[in-house]
Write a protein that holds these residues in place. Structure first.
Motif, mmCIF file in Angstrom:
data_model
loop_
_atom_site.group_PDB
_atom_site.id
_atom_site.type_symbol
_atom_site.label_atom_id
_atom_site.label_comp_id
_atom_site.label_asym_id
_atom_site.label_seq_id
_atom_site.Cartn_x
_atom_site.Cartn_y
_atom_site.Cartn_z
ATOM 1 N N ILE A 146 14.138 -5.729 -0.434
ATOM 2 C CA ILE A 146 12.695 -5.913 -0.523
ATOM 3 C C ILE A 146 12.066 -6.179 0.835
ATOM 4 O O ILE A 146 10.975 -5.716 1.135
ATOM 5 N N TRP A 379 2.897 -4.212 7.442
ATOM 6 C CA TRP A 379 1.618 -4.819 7.778
ATOM 7 C C TRP A 379 0.917 -5.362 6.538
ATOM 8 O O TRP A 379 0.406 -6.480 6.527
ATOM 9 N N ASN A 380 0.929 -4.565 5.469
ATOM 10 C CA ASN A 380 0.324 -5.023 4.216
ATOM 11 C C ASN A 380 1.006 -6.274 3.691
ATOM 12 O O ASN A 380 0.368 -7.209 3.211
ATOM 13 N N MET A 381 2.315 -6.292 3.792
ATOM 14 C CA MET A 381 3.052 -7.457 3.310
ATOM 15 C C MET A 381 2.770 -8.671 4.205
ATOM 16 O O MET A 381 2.590 -9.785 3.741
ATOM 17 N N TRP B 324 1.119 -5.904 -2.187
ATOM 18 C CA TRP B 324 1.850 -5.935 -0.920
ATOM 19 C C TRP B 324 3.347 -5.704 -1.080
ATOM 20 O O TRP B 324 4.118 -5.849 -0.150
ATOM 21 N N ASN B 325 3.757 -5.366 -2.287
ATOM 22 C CA ASN B 325 5.183 -5.134 -2.504
ATOM 23 C C ASN B 325 5.401 -3.988 -3.483
ATOM 24 O O ASN B 325 6.101 -4.129 -4.470
ATOM 25 N N GLU B 327 7.036 -1.328 -3.351
ATOM 26 C CA GLU B 327 8.418 -0.884 -3.557
ATOM 27 C C GLU B 327 9.332 -2.089 -3.519
ATOM 28 O O GLU B 327 10.323 -2.111 -2.816
ATOM 29 N N GLY B 328 9.005 -3.098 -4.302
ATOM 30 C CA GLY B 328 9.737 -4.350 -4.220
ATOM 31 C C GLY B 328 11.035 -4.385 -5.005
ATOM 32 O O GLY B 328 11.185 -5.193 -5.918
ATOM 33 N N GLN B 415 -5.148 -0.996 -1.558
ATOM 34 C CA GLN B 415 -5.801 -0.497 -0.342
ATOM 35 C C GLN B 415 -4.973 -0.835 0.871
ATOM 36 O O GLN B 415 -4.482 -1.949 0.995
ATOM 37 N N ASP B 416 -4.864 0.129 1.748
ATOM 38 C CA ASP B 416 -4.159 -0.168 2.984
ATOM 39 C C ASP B 416 -5.068 -0.957 3.909
ATOM 40 O O ASP B 416 -6.205 -0.600 4.126
ATOM 41 N N LEU B 417 -4.522 -2.002 4.467
ATOM 42 C CA LEU B 417 -5.347 -2.820 5.349
ATOM 43 C C LEU B 417 -5.497 -2.145 6.702
ATOM 44 O O LEU B 417 -4.603 -1.418 7.127
ATOM 45 N N ARG B 419 -5.183 -1.336 10.436
ATOM 46 C CA ARG B 419 -4.057 -1.644 11.302
ATOM 47 C C ARG B 419 -4.536 -2.040 12.682
ATOM 48 O O ARG B 419 -5.688 -1.870 13.028
ATOM 49 N N LEU B 420 -3.600 -2.566 13.442
ATOM 50 C CA LEU B 420 -3.908 -2.890 14.833
ATOM 51 C C LEU B 420 -4.260 -1.604 15.561
ATOM 52 O O LEU B 420 -3.597 -0.589 15.374
ATOM 53 N N ILE B 422 -4.564 0.410 19.134
ATOM 54 C CA ILE B 422 -3.995 0.314 20.465
ATOM 55 C C ILE B 422 -4.861 1.090 21.422
ATOM 56 O O ILE B 422 -5.207 2.238 21.156
ATOM 57 N N ALA B 423 -5.198 0.478 22.546
ATOM 58 C CA ALA B 423 -5.948 1.204 23.560
ATOM 59 C C ALA B 423 -4.985 2.122 24.294
ATOM 60 O O ALA B 423 -3.919 1.702 24.721
ATOM 61 N N MET B 424 -5.339 3.387 24.389
ATOM 62 C CA MET B 424 -4.412 4.331 25.042
ATOM 63 C C MET B 424 -4.807 4.631 26.464
ATOM 64 O O MET B 424 -5.983 4.780 26.779
#
Lengths: 418, 424
Positions: A146, A379-381, B324-325, B327-328, B415-417, B419-420, B422-424
């Motif tokens: 998990i 990240w979600n987790m 958040w899980n 595929e837990g 929902q996908d949160l 993400r960080l 990154i400055a390229m």
């Protein structure tokens, strides 16, 4: 035959050291925090009667790491550092011309991932002039551990700093090879590991060092690194080989180099994991046109840009094989010319049961999508703080997680911008 | 390999324990044909030379001389423990592992916890320490007890506190309670009478067997070989995302109530489907219609990774996992099947379906508490105050609230949160 002797000698020198009774001992060190698997491994090797592991080449404990990267890295690592490094040193001392380490581990669990990362770091400190390639097993997308995404991002970010190259194998891809190409009904880990071993063998078995010489390469690790990792920002390598089939099908199939190479090239540009299901609608951009815009992670049909590729051909009439298709500049990023980005090694001697076989070791965008997925899930987790207490308990703080996320987002971005 | 110690408390705990040791012996006898004391059997048993007087009789290798259970038996009545010591298992225990009294706890948690707790605290600690010393590498304490009586519940929870001293060196403690709620264990496996369909002359026998089987299956992947081993500490790592949410619901298929029954072999996939059905849960709960935080599948027998994956893919769409899980899943494959079967599956779920159980418990409690029924029996025990009750209720309420909050997220789109960047 002299050829046979030369090949055997090369294999022996590369992989084994000799014992008194003439039984080759593998140049290997086995480390695990629980004993069952190592015991099995040792006895299986000894059963063959043809080789074995060294008596003192193992380090084992009782408790395991509980699938906890922090436990493997922060508890087992320091605790057993001296013992493990001692065993490694003894093995290195047996080598005449030592070039580097090949570290085999998984990312999903606690020992392979956490302790593996710790040991790699130590190797970087103590053997800074030697090469390190980590062979890493990418877990199944569903149902292994998990917390595998946490363990994976911690592993990859640490290894990106301390290792020279990461050779990544995806369980999902190998599983499909077993199912669709080998036609195995009830696939076991043993089957999966066989395919993996075959892929590794097709890369690391001896090859000639130049087009027409008859001497085998003596520093394969160095050569691989030199060809495939021109820039430290791009370290992810993957392997595709062809053909791959069951004994039964093999009897009815004939191969041509042209056919094999055409498939392999298409696998490269369409990012296919194996020869079936290759997307034939993906074509490289025509040369002379402006380069393709940034790779979109959402597009299904995208063209896989490479930094460097190495093709290894083994078998009959190998000299006649035409690899021009891999030298097309459209396959590569703009800052490396194909003459530098592409290499081919040819050897007359066939590998395993295949009259002709080809393997592609590629530093390309192959792994961006899987990496992006793992980072996303982790990240979600992480946002929900689930399981974090299990890591902070052993000294891996939220800060460390954030550092890992940052480095990996960087890697994803760099590869996407090729 | 590591060792585990079983602590059986109270009448229920000891009866289950008795079933467990019987099954464990049978299982190891079936696997260990040569009578050699190996690592697998050492996980639950010591090998002792009975001719040696005192403590020095432990033998670590070679032929099996005399097996002694790594157990501590605690009861404030003598009846059950005496029966064990006179029954077929008498040689597996020695008197140094027992703590008994005569009068019993009278179904009074306060008596078990406060009176007998303080009376036997030192002895308990001493026995635990001894049992730990006999282990090469102790990993886990299993505590078996009921919640409804006085000893199992009261003394059972009391000794948890004592154990914390010892377990600062060990990572895991698993409670197997008949509807067990305890203070602060790492994880708790709950079971109740929900699973039993048939009527038996001695109903508890069948139920006890199920729990005993559960314990055996839980530890099978740590004791025996397999292509995907799972150690006990991996259970708490993967199934406990937040320290307070450590309650697990288990289901066992095939569900066998007697030790030697010959169940016709089920199709493998049917076994997986059954594990998720309401009828096979060992708690009266329906995980399929609640929210999964995590799920572990521990398979025994000739089952390969492709069978496991195929079934996960098949069953996944009908199950709801927390956002958040998604595929837990935690999986393990042990090649040694249980005695009399070709394969078996133990599913452990961290699922919000335990909430109704806790709510019901709270309701029944409040009904009595509001009327102050039986309260004086508890309060007259020294050290017991009303605050014990109010604290218990409030912590139970807090727990229910946590599950409520999770349930509220159930049908929300994932929902996908962001993400960080990154400055390229």
């Amino acid at each position: 035959m002299r050829e046979n002797e030369a090949y055997q000698a090369s294999c022996k020198e590369r992989f084994f050291s000799e014992e008194e009774n003439g039984v080759p001992i593998a140049r290997a060190v086995l480390v695990d925090m629980e004993p069952k698997v190592i015991n099995q491994t040792l006895s299986k090797a000894a059963q063959s009667g043809q080789w074995k592991y060294g008596q003192h080449a193992c380090f084992c404990q009782k408790q395991g790491s509980g699938n906890n990267w922090a436990y493997g890295y922060s508890v087992h690592g320091p605790r057993h550092e001296e013992s493990i490094m001692n065993i490694i040193r003894k093995e290195v001392e047996k080598c005449d011309s030592f070039s580097g380490f090949f570290i085999i581990m998984s990312m999903a669990g606690g020992t392979g991932s956490g302790l593996g990362a710790f040991v790699t770091q130590n190797l970087e400190d103590q053997y800074s002039n030697s090469l390190k390639m980590n062979q890493i097993i990418w877990p199944y997308g569903t149902g292994e551990v998990i917390v595998q995404n946490y363990n994976s991002i911690l592993t990859l970010s640490h290894l990106y700093r301390s290792s020279d190259a990461l050779l990544l194998h995806e369980n999902d891809a190998i599983h499909k090879i077993c199912a669709k190409l080998m036609n195995i009904k009830q696939i076991s880990f043993s089957d999966i590991n066989q395919v993996l071993a075959h892929q590794l063998g097709s890369v690391f078995q001896p090859t000639y060092s130049a087009e027409s010489s008859f001497h085998y390469r003596r520093n394969p690790l160095g050569d691989l690194m030199e060809h495939l990792v021109p820039h430290p920002e791009f370290k992810m390598l993957s392997v595709r080989n062809i053909p791959h089939m069951s004994e039964n099908s093999l009897a009815y199939t004939t191969f041509t180099w042209a056919g094999l190479l055409k498939h392999l090239r298409q696998m490269l540009i369409s990012n296919a994991k194996m020869e079936e299901g290759i997307d034939r609608h993906v074509w490289p951009p025509l040369s002379g046109l402006p380069p393709l815009s940034k790779m979109s992670l959402n597009k299904d049909l995208h063209f896989n840009t490479s930094i460097a590729n190495l093709v290894i051909l083994r078998g009959k009439d190998v000299q006649s094989a035409d690899v021009e298709g891999f030298k097309d500049p459209a396959l590569y990023t703009s800052w490396l010319k194909p003459v530098n980005a592409f290499n081919v090694w040819k050897t007359q001697r066939a590998f395993s049961k295949y009259e002709k076989s080809a393997v592609l070791v590629s530093n390309s965008q192959f792994l961006v999508k899987p990496l992006d997925m793992i980072v996303g899930k982790a990240w979600n987790m992480f946002a929900s703080k689930a399981y974090i207490h299990q890591y902070t308990k052993f000294g891996i703080e939220e800060e460390d997680f954030l550092d890992s996320f940052t480095s990996l987002e960087q890697v994803v971005a760099s590869y996407c911008n090729l | 390999m590591t060792q585990s110690v079983v602590v059986q408390v109270g009448q229920c705990g000891n009866q289950i324990g008795c079933c467990f040791w019987d099954l464990a012996l049978r299982e190891h006898a079936a696997v260990n044909q040569k009578g050699i004391y190996d690592e697998a059997i050492s996980s639950f048993f010591r090998n002792v030379d009975t001719r040696v007087v005192g403590d020095g009789g432990s033998i670590s290798k070679g032929k099996i001389c005399s097996l002694k259970a790594r157990a501590v038996l605690i009861d404030m009545e003598e009846g059950v423990v005496n029966e064990i010591l006179q029954g077929p298992l008498r040689d597996v225990f020695d008197t140094k592992q027992l703590i008994t009294d005569i009068s019993g706890s009278g179904n009074n948690w306060a008596v078990g916890h406060k009176v007998f707790g303080s009376l036997y605290q030192d002895q308990i600690l001493e026995k635990f320490r001894k049992s730990a010393e006999h282990c090469d590498c102790l990993q886990c304490f299993f505590i078996i007890h009921s919640m409804g009586g006085g000893t199992g519940s009261g003394l059972g929870t009391f000794l948890l506190k004592s154990l914390f001293d010892i377990i600062s060196k060990i990572d895991l403690m698993v409670n197997s309670g008949k509807l067990g709620t305890t203070v602060k264990p790492k994880s708790l496996v709950t079971s109740s009478s929900g699973a039993l369909k048939k009527q038996h002359k001695k109903p508890f026998d069948a139920m006890n067997n199920i729990v005993a089987n559960l314990l055996l299956n839980l530890t099978s992947s740590a004791r025996f070989e397999g292509s995907l081993n799972m150690d006990l500490n991996e259970i708490s790592m993967n199934l406990v995302p937040f320290p307070q949410l450590h309650y697990l619901v288990s289901s066992l298929t095939p569900l066998y109530t007697l030790t030697d029954v010959n169940i016709p072999p089920r199709r493998l996939d049917q076994m997986f489907s059954d594990a998720f059905s309401k009828d096979h849960q060992l708690l009266r709960a329906d995980p399929k219609h609640s929210l999964y935080l995590a799920c572990a599948l521990m398979v025994r027998g000739n089952v390969q990774i492709s069978d496991l994956r195929r079934n996960i893919e098949r069953l996944k769409p009908s199950l709801q996992f927390v956002s958040w899980n998604q595929e837990g899943w935690k999986t393990s494959l042990c090649s040694v099947p249980p005695v009399g079967h070709s394969h078996s599956l133990l599913a452990l779920a961290n699922n919000t379906c335990v909430k109704p159980t806790f709510m019901e418990l709270k309701e029944r409690f409040m009904r009595l508490y509001k009327k102050k029924a039986h309260l004086h029996h508890y309060l007259q025990v020294e050290g017991m105050e009303e605050s014990c009750f109010t604290e218990a209720v409030s912590s139970l309420s807090a727990l229910i609230q946590e599950y409520d909050q999770l349930d509220a997220t159930k049908n929300m789109p994932v929902q996908d949160l962001p993400r960080l960047s990154i400055a390229m």
